[in-house]
Design a protein around this motif. Structure first.
Motif, PDB file in Angstrom:
ATOM      1  N   THR A  38      42.854  42.507  30.273  1.00 15.20           N
ATOM      2  CA  THR A  38      43.537  43.088  31.364  1.00 15.20           C
ATOM      3  C   THR A  38      43.340  41.902  32.323  1.00 15.20           C
ATOM      4  N   VAL A  40      45.035  40.817  36.434  1.00 19.66           N
ATOM      5  CA  VAL A  40      45.661  41.352  37.607  1.00 19.66           C
ATOM      6  C   VAL A  40      46.152  40.448  38.254  1.00 19.66           C
ATOM      7  N   VAL A  42      47.623  40.078  42.272  1.00 18.08           N
ATOM      8  CA  VAL A  42      47.950  40.520  43.789  1.00 18.08           C
ATOM      9  C   VAL A  42      48.669  39.707  44.536  1.00 18.08           C
ATOM     10  N   HIS A  46      47.708  35.749  44.392  1.00 18.16           N
ATOM     11  CA  HIS A  46      47.908  35.030  43.084  1.00 18.16           C
ATOM     12  C   HIS A  46      49.625  34.577  43.244  1.00 18.16           C
ATOM     13  N   SER A 134      48.881  45.283  37.471  1.00 17.45           N
ATOM     14  CA  SER A 134      47.831  45.118  36.271  1.00 17.45           C
ATOM     15  C   SER A 134      48.295  45.496  34.939  1.00 17.45           C
ATOM     16  N   ASP A 315      42.443  31.022  45.460  1.00 15.75           N
ATOM     17  CA  ASP A 315      41.469  31.938  45.875  1.00 15.75           C
ATOM     18  C   ASP A 315      40.380  31.942  44.831  1.00 15.75           C
ATOM     19  N   LEU A 317      37.980  33.989  44.349  1.00 13.83           N
ATOM     20  CA  LEU A 317      37.674  35.309  43.645  1.00 13.83           C
ATOM     21  C   LEU A 317      38.663  35.571  42.790  1.00 13.83           C
ATOM     22  N   ALA A 318      39.606  35.199  42.536  1.00 14.87           N
ATOM     23  CA  ALA A 318      40.757  35.266  41.789  1.00 14.87           C
ATOM     24  C   ALA A 318      40.510  34.563  40.466  1.00 14.87           C
TER      25      ALA A 318
ATOM     26  N   GLU B   3      32.918  35.649  42.517  1.00 15.94           N
ATOM     27  CA  GLU B   3      33.193  36.282  41.210  1.00 15.94           C
ATOM     28  C   GLU B   3      32.334  36.133  40.164  1.00 15.94           C
ATOM     29  N   GLY B  90      40.671  46.762  35.500  1.00 18.90           N
ATOM     30  CA  GLY B  90      41.407  45.845  36.388  1.00 18.90           C
ATOM     31  C   GLY B  90      41.187  46.537  37.987  1.00 18.90           C
ATOM     32  N   LEU B  91      40.172  45.474  38.566  1.00 22.72           N
ATOM     33  CA  LEU B  91      39.715  45.920  39.963  1.00 22.72           C
ATOM     34  C   LEU B  91      40.100  44.986  41.152  1.00 22.72           C
ATOM     35  N   LEU B  93      39.435  44.236  44.638  1.00 23.29           N
ATOM     36  CA  LEU B  93      38.053  44.655  45.756  1.00 23.29           C
ATOM     37  C   LEU B  93      38.667  43.799  47.067  1.00 23.29           C
ATOM     38  N   GLY B 123      37.675  43.401  31.474  1.00 22.52           N
ATOM     39  CA  GLY B 123      38.824  43.414  32.351  1.00 22.52           C
ATOM     40  C   GLY B 123      39.062  42.442  33.477  1.00 22.52           C
ATOM     41  N   ASP B 124      39.063  42.864  34.713  1.00 25.28           N
ATOM     42  CA  ASP B 124      39.485  41.675  35.784  1.00 25.28           C
ATOM     43  C   ASP B 124      39.216  42.130  36.962  1.00 25.28           C
ATOM     44  N   VAL B 125      38.516  41.058  37.716  1.00 29.00           N
ATOM     45  CA  VAL B 125      38.191  41.717  39.179  1.00 29.00           C
ATOM     46  C   VAL B 125      38.835  40.579  40.170  1.00 29.00           C
ATOM     47  N   VAL B 126      39.724  41.069  41.006  1.00 31.60           N
ATOM     48  CA  VAL B 126      40.524  40.051  41.898  1.00 31.60           C
ATOM     49  C   VAL B 126      40.075  40.606  43.367  1.00 31.60           C
ATOM     50  N   ARG B 127      40.823  39.777  44.210  1.00 29.80           N
ATOM     51  CA  ARG B 127      40.248  40.069  45.725  1.00 29.80           C
ATOM     52  C   ARG B 127      41.717  40.784  45.913  1.00 29.80           C
ATOM     53  N   SER B 128      41.732  41.649  46.980  1.00 33.14           N
ATOM     54  CA  SER B 128      42.901  42.440  47.248  1.00 33.14           C
ATOM     55  C   SER B 128      42.409  43.112  48.541  1.00 33.14           C
TER      56      SER B 128
END
Lengths: 318, 318
Positions: A38, A40, A42, A46, A134, A315, A317-318, B3, B90-91, B93, B123-128
């Motif tokens: 997965t 994502v 944003v 991204h 996502s 970014d 965090l990405a 991250e 897919g998160l 944060l 999964g995936d953790v992204v900034r949002s």
């Protein structure tokens, strides 16, 4: 037009047999291992593309976003040695995004699927303050699984293509310079997942391969492989850098080679004879860039290669 | 913490064997059909829970969000007749969400997985700018696939449990009233995917079943099944409504029965003898609520049952 109307429009991108239930049914290829991933994207993190942003702030069209969202997932499949079966799409949309933007994004996804295989199984569309996509992709191991942890001392390290081009494309698109170089812009907007490498690996009868993709940068990939395998690496001083990088961005070329990210090439380690044959078969710009050694460090020539570069990532965090 | 630090903390919720590659590998049960589904929850749309919101505006804890995000996906699996294998997460944060909030959300997911099976593959953790959770669940058909399109004239229609409770719980949580009724609040925060119905179906030797879950409301499920199957339905005038609804919300009980949504029960249609046996085995509050007839309308007694109710849904796009 509301959710029902939008979903009806999007249904034409899905095979008809699997529409209209709570989940999509599929038949896995008998006897194969599956992989799932997965990723994502944003808006504003991204990519910058929205009918709500001024055109001169956009790094991508809606179709580019769709292409890229699938490409990053397919690159993860390729990095495991897996061919794609299909995807699901979780889509967050502000209420004021026009249906045309969404349809164009699906056109971009469909274009990638036509090129590399796989179908859209379905997904979910929800309201959100920001556009996000996502995507989950499922694939099957055709032959040999690729893992980060399989590198062995004595392996050669190869890359399947150039690094730094996507970062250079981003620099052009965000106005760091006012030049227009289509090859670089396209490297950023339309990355190609290297699924084509898998049948070549298979044709050579390779029996073990370590690796991952270079989505987070070439230096990151090398460090990750070394850490997962408990080995070190020594990289050649004279790694070839794409001439567009060295000519157009002489100041940044070296930094972007290692830390640019988002080139979505494969970084592989194999026994030397296999590595040589693979690079020959793939042809330029694939190249051997170094070898796996005992230890826990990554050296470029005689100096340690830092895990992170000096430039500010789009970014962190990405 | 960035991250890498966050991912390290979250890794303890995943089986160790599958950590650390670009995608997760899994072995599908031999000879089974698979199903896949994606559902997305967005803060402010599907839930209110964030350390950034005042406590009295929150409808759920972080653990509730995690539980619910998996539950809605598992309900889709149950609605297809599938048992879960695993999920990806897919998160999105905002940068200021504390790690504790994220860990508690994963605790909620883990709690559900322990109860119903399946693992977190990755999964995936992204900034949002906003918290969102996009979950993809994969399951396998254990016995019999359930589809919306399989209803036949003469079938009886049954529900596996009560409807309207989740909506009543939401009313309590959003301050539409100042009462506290734990059973209703828990119906909203901790919906139970009805995977337990599947082995009962199997034990009865049932050979065809139509249905879906009631996530978008009971009336919606009935209309969807009828449309997909090209049939109509007549519902009993005396459908039993949970006494907490009729006593605490006499004005809204009927509206929420049909249009409340998010109860995540199964709405099934089967040959009458099977329907009767299934309801007997499941016990109260499962009940027969009507029968499938020729035509293209859904009647409640002698009146047409509207597809949408008079109340304002929490979010019509979601």
């Amino acid at each position: 037009m509301g959710e029902a109307g939008l979903l009806n429009r999007l249904h034409r991108y899905c095979p008809t047999a699997i529409i209209g239930d709570d989940a999509a049914q599929f038949t896995p290829p008998p006897g194969r291992e599956l992989v799932i991933t997965t990723d994502v994207l944003v808006e504003g993190v991204h990519f910058r593309s929205s009918p709500l942003s001024p055109m001169n702030c956009q790094t991508m069209t809606a179709a580019d976003v769709g292409w890229r969202a699938v490409a990053v997932n397919y690159s993860d499949l390729a990095a495991m040695g897996a061919q794609p079966l299909g995807i699901t799409v979780g889509l967050g949309l502000p209420p004021d995004v026009p249906v045309q933007w969404v349809e164009q994004m699906y056109e971009g996804m469909a274009e990638l699927l036509q090129t590399y295989g796989g179908v859209i199984w379905g997904g979910d569309v929800v309201r959100s303050g920001v556009v996000f996509v996502s995507i989950t992709a499922v694939g099957y191991i055709d032959n040999l699984i690729i893992k980060r942890s399989l590198a062995q001392v004595g392996d050669w390290v190869l890359v399947t293509g150039d690094h730094g081009l996507s970062r250079a494309g981003l620099a052009l698109l965000t106005g760091e310079t006012d030049r227009e170089i289509p090859a670089l812009i396209s490297a950023h907007r339309r990355p190609r997942p290297r699924l084509d490498v898998l049948p070549v690996l298979q044709s050579l009868g390779i029996d073990r391969v370590a690796g991952m993709d270079s989505s987070d940068g070439l230096a990151d990939a090398l460090w990750q492989i070394c850490r997962a395998s408990g080995v070190g690496a020594v990289l050649a001083q004279d790694i070839a850098i794409h001439p567009l990088l060295t000519s157009q961005f002489p100041q940044q070329a070296q930094e972007w080679l290692w830390y640019g990210g988002e080139d979505f090439e494969l970084v592989l380690t194999l026994a030397p004879d296999y590595a040589q044959k693979l690079v020959q078969k793939l042809g330029h710009p694939a190249q051997i860039i170094g070898k796996i050694v005992a230890g826990d460090q990554v050296f470029w020539g005689e100096k340690s290669l830092p895990l992170t570069g000096g430039f500010q990532h789009f970014d962190p965090l990405a």
